[in-house]
Design a protein around this motif. Structure first.
Motif, PDB file in Angstrom:
ATOM      1  N   GLY A   2      -5.054   3.894  64.745  1.00 28.46           N
ATOM      2  CA  GLY A   2      -5.528   2.510  64.710  1.00 28.46           C
ATOM      3  C   GLY A   2      -5.665   1.942  66.110  1.00 28.46           C
ATOM      4  N   ALA A  53      -2.522  -3.907  68.132  1.00 22.83           N
ATOM      5  CA  ALA A  53      -1.225  -3.209  68.251  1.00 22.83           C
ATOM      6  C   ALA A  53      -1.411  -1.828  68.879  1.00 22.83           C
ATOM      7  CB  ALA A  53      -0.576  -3.081  66.868  1.00 22.83           C
ATOM      8  N   GLU A 110      -9.275   5.840  66.236  1.00 24.62           N
ATOM      9  CA  GLU A 110      -9.871   4.644  65.630  1.00 24.62           C
ATOM     10  C   GLU A 110     -11.012   5.084  64.717  1.00 24.62           C
ATOM     11  OE1 GLU A 110      -9.415   1.319  65.145  1.00 24.62           O
ATOM     12  OE2 GLU A 110     -11.275   1.509  64.010  1.00 24.62           O
ATOM     13  N   GLN A 111     -10.925   4.646  63.451  1.00 25.44           N
ATOM     14  CA  GLN A 111     -11.907   5.125  62.469  1.00 25.44           C
ATOM     15  C   GLN A 111     -13.331   4.618  62.724  1.00 25.44           C
ATOM     16  OE1 GLN A 111     -10.508   3.751  58.643  1.00 25.44           O
ATOM     17  NE2 GLN A 111     -10.766   1.610  59.158  1.00 25.44           N
ATOM     18  N   HIS A 112     -13.436   3.420  63.305  1.00 25.47           N
ATOM     19  CA  HIS A 112     -14.779   2.875  63.550  1.00 25.47           C
ATOM     20  C   HIS A 112     -15.363   3.423  64.849  1.00 25.47           C
ATOM     21  CE1 HIS A 112     -13.377  -0.452  60.757  1.00 25.47           C
ATOM     22  NE2 HIS A 112     -14.388   0.142  60.150  1.00 25.47           N
ATOM     23  N   ARG A 141     -16.030  -6.714  64.577  1.00 27.84           N
ATOM     24  CA  ARG A 141     -15.386  -7.053  63.326  1.00 27.84           C
ATOM     25  C   ARG A 141     -15.525  -8.556  63.083  1.00 27.84           C
ATOM     26  NH1 ARG A 141      -9.341  -5.297  64.324  1.00 27.84           N
ATOM     27  NH2 ARG A 141     -10.164  -3.258  64.759  1.00 27.84           N
ATOM     28  N   PHE A 201     -14.414 -12.183  61.445  1.00 26.68           N
ATOM     29  CA  PHE A 201     -13.280 -12.972  60.995  1.00 26.68           C
ATOM     30  C   PHE A 201     -11.944 -12.264  61.127  1.00 26.68           C
ATOM     31  CE2 PHE A 201     -16.392 -15.745  58.983  1.00 26.68           C
ATOM     32  CZ  PHE A 201     -15.849 -16.962  59.336  1.00 26.68           C
ATOM     33  N   ARG A 202     -11.604 -11.902  62.328  1.00 23.58           N
ATOM     34  CA  ARG A 202     -10.275 -11.371  62.572  1.00 23.58           C
ATOM     35  C   ARG A 202      -9.585 -12.306  63.546  1.00 23.58           C
ATOM     36  NH1 ARG A 202      -9.929  -6.199  60.773  1.00 23.58           N
ATOM     37  NH2 ARG A 202      -7.736  -6.708  60.647  1.00 23.58           N
ATOM     38  N   GLY A 203      -8.342 -11.946  63.893  1.00 23.94           N
ATOM     39  CA  GLY A 203      -7.586 -12.809  64.772  1.00 23.94           C
ATOM     40  C   GLY A 203      -8.285 -13.043  66.097  1.00 23.94           C
ATOM     41  N   SER A 237      -7.337 -16.057  67.889  1.00 22.81           N
ATOM     42  CA  SER A 237      -6.457 -16.936  68.662  1.00 22.81           C
ATOM     43  C   SER A 237      -5.277 -16.105  69.144  1.00 22.81           C
ATOM     44  CB  SER A 237      -5.905 -18.063  67.791  1.00 22.81           C
ATOM     45  OG  SER A 237      -6.961 -18.744  67.177  1.00 22.81           O
ATOM     46  N   GLY A 267      -7.622   8.967  60.570  1.00 24.04           N
ATOM     47  CA  GLY A 267      -6.406   9.694  60.194  1.00 24.04           C
ATOM     48  C   GLY A 267      -6.408   9.891  58.681  1.00 24.04           C
ATOM     49  N   ARG A 309      -3.204   3.313  55.091  1.00 26.44           N
ATOM     50  CA  ARG A 309      -2.966   4.397  54.122  1.00 26.44           C
ATOM     51  C   ARG A 309      -1.888   5.334  54.650  1.00 26.44           C
ATOM     52  NH1 ARG A 309      -9.096   5.562  54.262  1.00 26.44           N
ATOM     53  NH2 ARG A 309      -8.434   4.906  56.263  1.00 26.44           N
ATOM     54  N   ASP A 353       0.273  -5.123  61.710  1.00 22.94           N
ATOM     55  CA  ASP A 353       0.094  -5.502  60.297  1.00 22.94           C
ATOM     56  C   ASP A 353       0.608  -4.438  59.336  1.00 22.94           C
ATOM     57  OD1 ASP A 353      -1.071  -7.873  60.998  1.00 22.94           O
ATOM     58  OD2 ASP A 353      -2.909  -7.560  59.841  1.00 22.94           O
ATOM     59  N   GLY A 402      -2.008 -18.558  63.010  1.00 22.03           N
ATOM     60  CA  GLY A 402      -2.509 -17.391  63.732  1.00 22.03           C
ATOM     61  C   GLY A 402      -1.473 -16.592  64.498  1.00 22.03           C
ATOM     62  N   GLY A 406      -0.739 -13.106  63.674  1.00 21.56           N
ATOM     63  CA  GLY A 406      -0.865 -11.659  63.467  1.00 21.56           C
ATOM     64  C   GLY A 406      -1.089 -10.877  64.753  1.00 21.56           C
ATOM     65  N   VAL A 407      -1.986 -11.352  65.593  1.00 23.84           N
ATOM     66  CA  VAL A 407      -2.286 -10.652  66.844  1.00 23.84           C
ATOM     67  C   VAL A 407      -1.063 -10.725  67.769  1.00 23.84           C
ATOM     68  CG1 VAL A 407      -3.719 -10.683  68.920  1.00 23.84           C
ATOM     69  CG2 VAL A 407      -4.761 -11.091  66.691  1.00 23.84           C
TER      70      VAL A 407
HETATM   71  C1  LIG Z   1      -9.738 -13.682  58.463  1.00 21.58           C
HETATM   72  C2  LIG Z   1      -8.599 -13.424  59.376  1.00 21.58           C
HETATM   73  C3  LIG Z   1      -8.322 -14.338  60.416  1.00 21.58           C
HETATM   74  C4  LIG Z   1      -7.265 -14.114  61.275  1.00 21.58           C
HETATM   75  N1  LIG Z   1      -7.030 -14.997  62.295  1.00 21.58           N
HETATM   76  C5  LIG Z   1      -6.012 -14.748  63.166  1.00 21.58           C
HETATM   77  C6  LIG Z   1      -5.828 -15.546  64.350  1.00 21.58           C
HETATM   78  O1  LIG Z   1      -6.578 -16.473  64.627  1.00 21.58           O
HETATM   79  N2  LIG Z   1      -4.798 -15.218  65.181  1.00 21.58           N
HETATM   80  C7  LIG Z   1      -3.973 -14.169  64.940  1.00 21.58           C
HETATM   81  O2  LIG Z   1      -3.031 -13.937  65.722  1.00 21.58           O
HETATM   82  N3  LIG Z   1      -4.150 -13.381  63.860  1.00 21.58           N
HETATM   83  C8  LIG Z   1      -5.150 -13.623  62.983  1.00 21.58           C
HETATM   84  N4  LIG Z   1      -5.385 -12.769  61.938  1.00 21.58           N
HETATM   85  C9  LIG Z   1      -4.542 -11.587  61.784  1.00 21.58           C
HETATM   86  C10 LIG Z   1      -4.898 -10.512  62.812  1.00 21.58           C
HETATM   87  O3  LIG Z   1      -6.294 -10.200  62.767  1.00 21.58           O
HETATM   88  C11 LIG Z   1      -4.084  -9.259  62.521  1.00 21.58           C
HETATM   89  O4  LIG Z   1      -2.741  -9.601  62.294  1.00 21.58           O
HETATM   90  C12 LIG Z   1      -4.130  -8.305  63.727  1.00 21.58           C
HETATM   91  O5  LIG Z   1      -5.464  -7.904  63.975  1.00 21.58           O
HETATM   92  C13 LIG Z   1      -3.244  -7.095  63.433  1.00 21.58           C
HETATM   93  O6  LIG Z   1      -3.404  -6.139  64.442  1.00 21.58           O
HETATM   94  P1  LIG Z   1      -3.156  -4.602  64.107  1.00 21.58           P
HETATM   95  O7  LIG Z   1      -3.511  -3.871  65.357  1.00 21.58           O
HETATM   96  O8  LIG Z   1      -1.809  -4.416  63.532  1.00 21.58           O
HETATM   97  O9  LIG Z   1      -4.166  -4.250  62.926  1.00 21.58           O
HETATM   98  P2  LIG Z   1      -5.768  -4.342  62.872  1.00 21.58           P
HETATM   99  O10 LIG Z   1      -6.283  -5.387  63.757  1.00 21.58           O
HETATM  100  O11 LIG Z   1      -6.118  -4.395  61.435  1.00 21.58           O
HETATM  101  O12 LIG Z   1      -6.225  -2.942  63.484  1.00 21.58           O
HETATM  102  C14 LIG Z   1      -6.043  -1.746  62.763  1.00 21.58           C
HETATM  103  C15 LIG Z   1      -7.080  -0.753  63.261  1.00 21.58           C
HETATM  104  O13 LIG Z   1      -6.827   0.505  62.647  1.00 21.58           O
HETATM  105  C16 LIG Z   1      -8.050   1.099  62.235  1.00 21.58           C
HETATM  106  N5  LIG Z   1      -7.723   2.038  61.153  1.00 21.58           N
HETATM  107  C17 LIG Z   1      -7.329   1.746  59.893  1.00 21.58           C
HETATM  108  N6  LIG Z   1      -7.058   2.872  59.208  1.00 21.58           N
HETATM  109  C18 LIG Z   1      -7.304   3.910  60.052  1.00 21.58           C
HETATM  110  C19 LIG Z   1      -7.200   5.316  59.937  1.00 21.58           C
HETATM  111  N7  LIG Z   1      -6.776   5.904  58.806  1.00 21.58           N
HETATM  112  N8  LIG Z   1      -7.544   6.081  60.996  1.00 21.58           N
HETATM  113  C20 LIG Z   1      -7.990   5.514  62.169  1.00 21.58           C
HETATM  114  N9  LIG Z   1      -8.093   4.174  62.333  1.00 21.58           N
HETATM  115  C21 LIG Z   1      -7.735   3.373  61.299  1.00 21.58           C
HETATM  116  C22 LIG Z   1      -8.899  -0.086  61.808  1.00 21.58           C
HETATM  117  O14 LIG Z   1     -10.282   0.215  61.855  1.00 21.58           O
HETATM  118  C23 LIG Z   1      -8.498  -1.130  62.866  1.00 21.58           C
HETATM  119  O15 LIG Z   1      -9.319  -1.080  64.001  1.00 21.58           O
HETATM  120  C24 LIG Z   1      -6.442 -12.959  61.073  1.00 21.58           C
HETATM  121  C25 LIG Z   1      -6.720 -12.046  60.057  1.00 21.58           C
HETATM  122  C26 LIG Z   1      -7.780 -12.256  59.226  1.00 21.58           C
HETATM  123  C27 LIG Z   1      -8.064 -11.233  58.149  1.00 21.58           C
END
Ligand SMILES: Cc1cc2nc3c(=O)[nH]c(=O)nc-3n(C[C@H](O)[C@H](O)[C@H](O)COP(=O)(O)OP(=O)(O)OC[C@H]3O[C@@H](n4cnc5c(N)ncnc54)[C@H](O)[C@@H]3O)c2cc1C
Length: 408
Positions: free
Chosen positions: A13, A17, A37-39, A44, A46-48, A50, A133, A172, A295, A305, A307-308
């Motif tokens: 991922g 994080a 990274e799968q993409h 993306r 509507f993700r985090g 802020s 993965g 997963r 996450d 906000g 999560g990030v």
């Molecule tokens: C609509 C929305 C609005 C949000 N607004 C905010 C905000 O304003 N501020 C804030 O702090 N948080 C916000 N969040 C939450 C925030 O986006 C997440 O908490 C944060 O992105 C989590 O980071 P992460 O790296 O744990 O996971 P993610 O950002 O989900 O990154 C996971 C990555 O892993 C990749 N991946 C998944 N499975 C696999 C696999 N099997 N193999 C390889 N790659 C894989 C995915 O493609 C992705 O790029 C929001 C979330 C949403 C849905």
């Protein structure tokens, strides 16, 4: 037989994080780090966007803020809550005593791009895009790596001392490892949309409440607002069958300043996005050879906000744990015990955030007049309380308050 790669750490991922952990490990050690990274790209919706103050401070220490400044971002200087149009609570971030006072808002691909750009300068950092993965490589209960699928369909095995699951809210990998998560669906979902920011709109997050409905309005880079409105769980499909004017009426009742703008820019339900709000609580974040961050370890609600912020701060705390262990025990599968104190430290803050968000959600859902007036009184009391800035500081900077004092 699969092609095999040798690494010390394999991160699944490349979100906030995974990218941040990859950078920290590559920068601070000689460990060979692979990020999957799968993409193919980080676009993306509507993700985090802020980024809270504590994470801004980390980005600054790592020299990433210079890159972000070049791109441009929006500085968010406060938070305000209104009940039936009356301001009942506010926090002015200028009152924080640390150097990084403000939330910054910018598209997530820009943030991730800046982190990965820095990381790619280290020869021990290897990013594999379009790499999914698909399987954990396990022997006698020890996780010794990951099998990933390339875009071409070819399977590759990465052998490593530790696999980090940073694959987000729909992980997963967690399931493959047999780690259970308690998923708690909130009683309401959120519908998100973007509109241009009206002239003169102040740079503060607004929460507008009326009865059991609320809007969260986030000033968004470069000149927009991101707006979330709550709806009953599972009601989105029913909503979409109705005339969009119902949506306009609700939004404009809560925020009259959006009247005209929402009708012009949200022409159909297609211009909105549904967010299924759930939290995931995981009691055990690791196994021998595997640890969860971001996450995947703790999905939180989007209220305030965080999560990030949690994702970046997890990476910042985990990096020295991995570096210390593998310096003393090179090429050894990291045992579960090695992650225990990391989990305990992080869980304390995550629980605080999840508890606070659950409380907020309960208050925002108030149905009776009595509960609505309790909510109002509670926020007004908090607004006057000397605890206000302390609570807001804890939320903004996380457990880094003390260490930030030393950094600056
Ligand atoms: C609509 C929305 C609005 C949000 N607004 C905010 C905000 O304003 N501020 C804030 O702090 N948080 C916000 N969040 C939450 C925030 O986006 C997440 O908490 C944060 O992105 C989590 O980071 P992460 O790296 O744990 O996971 P993610 O950002 O989900 O990154 C996971 C990555 O892993 C990749 N991946 C998944 N499975 C696999 C696999 N099997 N193999 C390889 N790659 C894989 C995915 O493609 C992705 O790029 C929001 C979330 C949403 C849905």
């Amino acid at each position: 037989m699969n092609h095999v790669i040798q690494a010390d750490v394999c991160i699944v991922g490349g979100g906030p994080a995974g990218a941040m952990l990859g950078l920290l490990l590559a920068k601070q050690s000689d460990l060979e780090v692979v990020v999957l990274e799968q993409h193919q790209a980080f676009q993306r919706e509507f993700r985090g966007e802020s980024i809270s103050q504590g994470s801004v401070a980390i980005l600054d220490v790592l020299g990433i803020m210079d890159n972000l400044k070049q791109h441009g971002y929006l500085q968010v200087e406060g938070l305000e809550m209104y009940d039936k149009g009356e301001k009942i609570f506010s926090v002015n971030f200028h009152e924080f005593s640390y150097e990084q006072k403000f939330i910054i808002d910018l598209p997530q691909p820009v943030l991730i791009g800046a982190i990965l750009d820095k990381a790619s300068g280290y020869p021990n950092f290897h990013l594999k895009m379009g790499a999914t993965g698909v399987e954990l490589f396990e022997e006698q209960g020890l996780i010794k790596g990951v099998v990933y699928r390339e875009k071409s369909g070819e399977l590759v095995t990465v052998n490593s001392s530790v696999v980090v699951d940073a694959s987000g809210r729909y992980t997963r990998i967690r399931e493959m490892a047999g780690i259970h998560a308690k998923i708690d669906h909130f009683k309401r979902d959120a519908v998100w949309f973007r509109v241009p920011r009206p002239e003169g709109w102040e740079s503060a997050t607004r929460i507008k409440v009326d009865g059991h409905q609320h809007l969260i309005i986030l000033p968004t880079y470069p000149d927009q607002l991101r707006v979330g409105i709550n709806i009953a769980k599972g009601a989105y499909q029913e909503f979409r069958k109705q005339d969009i004017s119902i949506f306009y009426d609700t939004v404009c009742r809560l925020e009259p300043q959006l009247d005209g703008i929402v009708q012009e820019h949200i022409q159909s339900w297609k211009d909105t996005v549904l967010l299924d709000i759930f939290t995931a609580e995981v009691s055990q974040w690791s196994r021998d050879g595997l640890v969860l961050i971001g996450d995947s370890a703790h999905t939180v609600s989007p209220i305030l906000g965080q999560g990030v912020n949690l994702a970046i701060q997890d990476a910042y705390e985990l990096a020295p744990v991995i570096i210390d262990f593998l310096a003393k025990n090179p090429k050894t599968v990291m045992p579960q015990e090695a992650f225990q104190s990391f989990q305990l430290r992080r869980q304390e803050f995550v629980s605080f955030i999840q508890g606070f968000q659950a409380d907020q959600e309960k208050d925002l859902m108030a149905e009776t007049e009595e509960d609505m007036s309790k909510r109002r009184m509670k926020m007004q009391m908090l607004d006057q309380s000397p605890m206000k800035v302390e609570l807001a500081t804890k939320m903004a900077y996380g457990i880094f308050r003390e260490s930030l004092m030393k950094v600056y």
